[in-house]
Each structure stands twice: as structure tokens, then as C-alpha cells.
Design a protein around this motif. Structure first.
Motif, PDB file in Angstrom:
ATOM      1  N   LEU A 109       0.878  -1.165   0.000  1.00  0.00           N
ATOM      2  CA  LEU A 109       0.000   0.000   0.000  1.00  0.00           C
ATOM      3  C   LEU A 109       0.913   1.212   0.000  1.00  0.00           C
ATOM      4  N   SER A 110       0.539   2.258  -0.732  1.00  0.00           N
ATOM      5  CA  SER A 110       1.416   3.422  -0.803  1.00  0.00           C
ATOM      6  C   SER A 110       0.629   4.709  -0.959  1.00  0.00           C
ATOM      7  N   LEU A 111       1.335   5.791  -0.689  1.00  0.00           N
ATOM      8  CA  LEU A 111       0.822   7.135  -0.909  1.00  0.00           C
ATOM      9  C   LEU A 111       1.845   7.831  -1.797  1.00  0.00           C
ATOM     10  N   LYS A 112       1.472   8.102  -3.032  1.00  0.00           N
ATOM     11  CA  LYS A 112       2.415   8.569  -4.043  1.00  0.00           C
ATOM     12  C   LYS A 112       2.227  10.066  -4.317  1.00  0.00           C
ATOM     13  N   ALA A 113       3.321  10.830  -4.163  1.00  0.00           N
ATOM     14  CA  ALA A 113       3.335  12.249  -4.543  1.00  0.00           C
ATOM     15  C   ALA A 113       3.959  12.345  -5.930  1.00  0.00           C
ATOM     16  N   ILE A 114       3.301  13.094  -6.818  1.00  0.00           N
ATOM     17  CA  ILE A 114       3.705  13.177  -8.223  1.00  0.00           C
ATOM     18  C   ILE A 114       3.936  14.636  -8.594  1.00  0.00           C
ATOM     19  N   PHE A 115       5.043  14.904  -9.297  1.00  0.00           N
ATOM     20  CA  PHE A 115       5.305  16.254  -9.785  1.00  0.00           C
ATOM     21  C   PHE A 115       5.706  16.178 -11.247  1.00  0.00           C
ATOM     22  N   LEU A 116       4.933  16.824 -12.113  1.00  0.00           N
ATOM     23  CA  LEU A 116       5.246  16.969 -13.531  1.00  0.00           C
ATOM     24  C   LEU A 116       5.671  18.414 -13.757  1.00  0.00           C
ATOM     25  N   PRO A 117       6.957  18.685 -13.908  1.00  0.00           N
ATOM     26  CA  PRO A 117       7.397  20.065 -14.126  1.00  0.00           C
ATOM     27  C   PRO A 117       7.191  20.482 -15.580  1.00  0.00           C
ATOM     28  N   ASP A 118       7.068  21.761 -15.779  1.00  0.00           N
ATOM     29  CA  ASP A 118       6.945  22.317 -17.130  1.00  0.00           C
ATOM     30  C   ASP A 118       8.347  22.653 -17.644  1.00  0.00           C
ATOM     31  N   LEU A 119       9.200  21.632 -17.756  1.00  0.00           N
ATOM     32  CA  LEU A 119      10.563  21.847 -18.230  1.00  0.00           C
ATOM     33  C   LEU A 119      10.655  21.719 -19.742  1.00  0.00           C
ATOM     34  N   PHE A 120      10.220  20.573 -20.249  1.00  0.00           N
ATOM     35  CA  PHE A 120      10.260  20.310 -21.683  1.00  0.00           C
ATOM     36  C   PHE A 120       9.365  19.121 -21.977  1.00  0.00           C
ATOM     37  N   THR A 121       9.034  18.928 -23.231  1.00  0.00           N
ATOM     38  CA  THR A 121       8.294  17.748 -23.671  1.00  0.00           C
ATOM     39  C   THR A 121       8.992  17.172 -24.887  1.00  0.00           C
ATOM     40  N   VAL A 122       8.824  15.879 -25.075  1.00  0.00           N
ATOM     41  CA  VAL A 122       9.304  15.204 -26.274  1.00  0.00           C
ATOM     42  C   VAL A 122       8.053  14.784 -27.029  1.00  0.00           C
ATOM     43  N   SER A 123       7.860  15.358 -28.223  1.00  0.00           N
ATOM     44  CA  SER A 123       6.610  15.123 -28.950  1.00  0.00           C
ATOM     45  C   SER A 123       6.821  15.350 -30.440  1.00  0.00           C
ATOM     46  N   ASN A 124       5.905  14.807 -31.240  1.00  0.00           N
ATOM     47  CA  ASN A 124       5.932  15.085 -32.671  1.00  0.00           C
ATOM     48  C   ASN A 124       5.025  16.259 -33.021  1.00  0.00           C
ATOM     49  N   ASP A 125       4.522  16.949 -32.012  1.00  0.00           N
ATOM     50  CA  ASP A 125       3.655  18.100 -32.196  1.00  0.00           C
ATOM     51  C   ASP A 125       4.110  19.184 -31.203  1.00  0.00           C
ATOM     52  N   ASP A 126       3.716  20.425 -31.437  1.00  0.00           N
ATOM     53  CA  ASP A 126       4.057  21.503 -30.524  1.00  0.00           C
ATOM     54  C   ASP A 126       3.091  21.462 -29.338  1.00  0.00           C
ATOM     55  N   VAL A 127       3.528  20.818 -28.246  1.00  0.00           N
ATOM     56  CA  VAL A 127       2.670  20.601 -27.085  1.00  0.00           C
ATOM     57  C   VAL A 127       3.293  21.266 -25.872  1.00  0.00           C
ATOM     58  N   ARG A 128       2.467  21.895 -25.078  1.00  0.00           N
ATOM     59  CA  ARG A 128       2.907  22.464 -23.805  1.00  0.00           C
ATOM     60  C   ARG A 128       2.121  21.778 -22.695  1.00  0.00           C
TER      61      ARG A 128
END
Length: 185
Positions: A109-128
Motif C-alpha cells: 500500500l502506498s501514498l504517491k506524490a507526483i510532480f510533472l514540471p513544465d521543463l520540456f516535452t518530447v513530442s511530434n507536435d508543438d505541445v505544452r
């Protein structure tokens, strides 16, 4: 309210491990390093022993996804950081039955903290992607085969907040389903 949550988590995990410990019982590993991949991402992780049955898992990697229409399919991978205390609740039961408990092979059993920073993305489209912070409660299982190959399966739910959105819908429900294959060093 935000100060109460860490105190509550600390109280719950200390109460769980407040019972007497026997030298004839299983314990989580002191430290495990590994790499994992799933359907939509890849991650590097470390699990460090906090108590006999609790390990702190830290993870850095890329979560991915697909989006688009019938004629246009796009992909995106974003960096992610996770911090997760895991209570391996079935270690003693598996040990008593003579089953494998090496490399934290048990249900958790766990309690998960998640952080997605707005640093960069890897994509085939211009995505923010907006910076996001989330918290989920999870139940799962971890199995390790041949001392190095791991399999994890889990399910959970929680909430996430868009850190850049100033509107009322900045907090939303966050379901979590994971199936991962990995290698432990």
C-alpha cells in the motif's frame, strides 16, 4: 490542512510498525536501484529502507501519452518525479509460507506524490504541458524473478492540481493504473 497530511501519514506508518520485531521475520531491502518500463513511459528508481516493512521509493523518468484524431496520431513524453512511501504489508505472511521476499517481493500500500514540471516535452507536435502536482493512494504487488527482473501491478486514485491554472477547475480526480516490467541492479 496541508500541515496535517504529513503528520497523519507519519502517525499511520509509525503505528503500523509499532509492534515488536522478531529476527525471524522478513524485512525490506536496504536499497534497491532499478529501471522500469510500462506501456507509456520509462523510469529509474530507488527504494530505500525506512523501517522493517516500509521503503521510500523515489522515481525519475518520462510518462507518455497519445492523442489525436482518426487521421492524426500524436505522442508526448513529459518528465516526472515521484516520491512514494510503500508499506509492504505481506512480507511476513510470504516469509512464513516460504515464498520469495527478496528485493521487496510482496503486496504493498502506498501514498504517491507526483510532480510533472513544465521543463520540456518530447513530442511530434508543438505541445505544452502545465506543471502539475498530485497525490494518489495505491494498492499493488511487486514480484521479482531471477534476482533482477521485476514486475509491478497496481491500482489507485487521488487528486492532482494544475499549478499554472488560476481557475476553479485546477484540481481534478487522478486515477492511477500501472503495469511495469523492470530490472534491478
Amino acid at each position: 490542512m496541508l500541515r496535517i497530511i504529513p503528520l497523519l501519514i507519519l502517525f499511520i506508518f509509525s503505528a503500523i510498525n509499532g509492534s515488536a520485531q522478531n529476527s525471524e521475520t522478513a524485512s525490506v531491502e536496504k536499497s534497491i536501484w532499478g529501471l522500469q518500463t510500462g506501456l507509456l513511459g520509462f523510469w529509474a528508481h530507488n527504494e530505500s529502507k525506512l523501517t522493517r516493512t516500509i521503503a521510500l521509493r523515489t522515481e525519475l523518468g518520462f510518462d507518455g501519452g497519445f492523442y489525436g484524431s482518426t487521421n492524426d496520431l500524436n505522442y508526448v513524453f513529459v518528465p516526472i518525479l515521484r516520491v512514494e512511501p510503500r508499506w509492504y504489508r505481506s512480507l511476513d505472511r510470504r516469509f512464513e509460507k516460504g515464498k520469495n521476499t527478496a528485493n521487496n517481493t510482496a503486496d504493498f500500500l502506498s501514498l504517491k506524490a507526483i510532480f510533472l514540471p513544465d521543463l520540456f516535452t518530447v513530442s511530434n507536435d508543438d505541445v505544452r504541458v502545465s506543471s502539475t502536482l498530485g497525490l494518489t493512494a495505491n494498492a499493488g504487488m511487486r514480484r521479482v524473478y531471477w534476482d533482477h527482473f521485476s514486475f509491478e501491478l497496481g491500482l489507485g486514485a487521488g487528486f492532482a492540481a494544475d499549478l499554472e491554472d488560476n481557475y476553479r477547475d485546477a484540481i481534478y480526480f487522478l486515477p492511477e493504473v500501472f503495469l511495469r516490467l523492470g530490472y534491478n541492479f
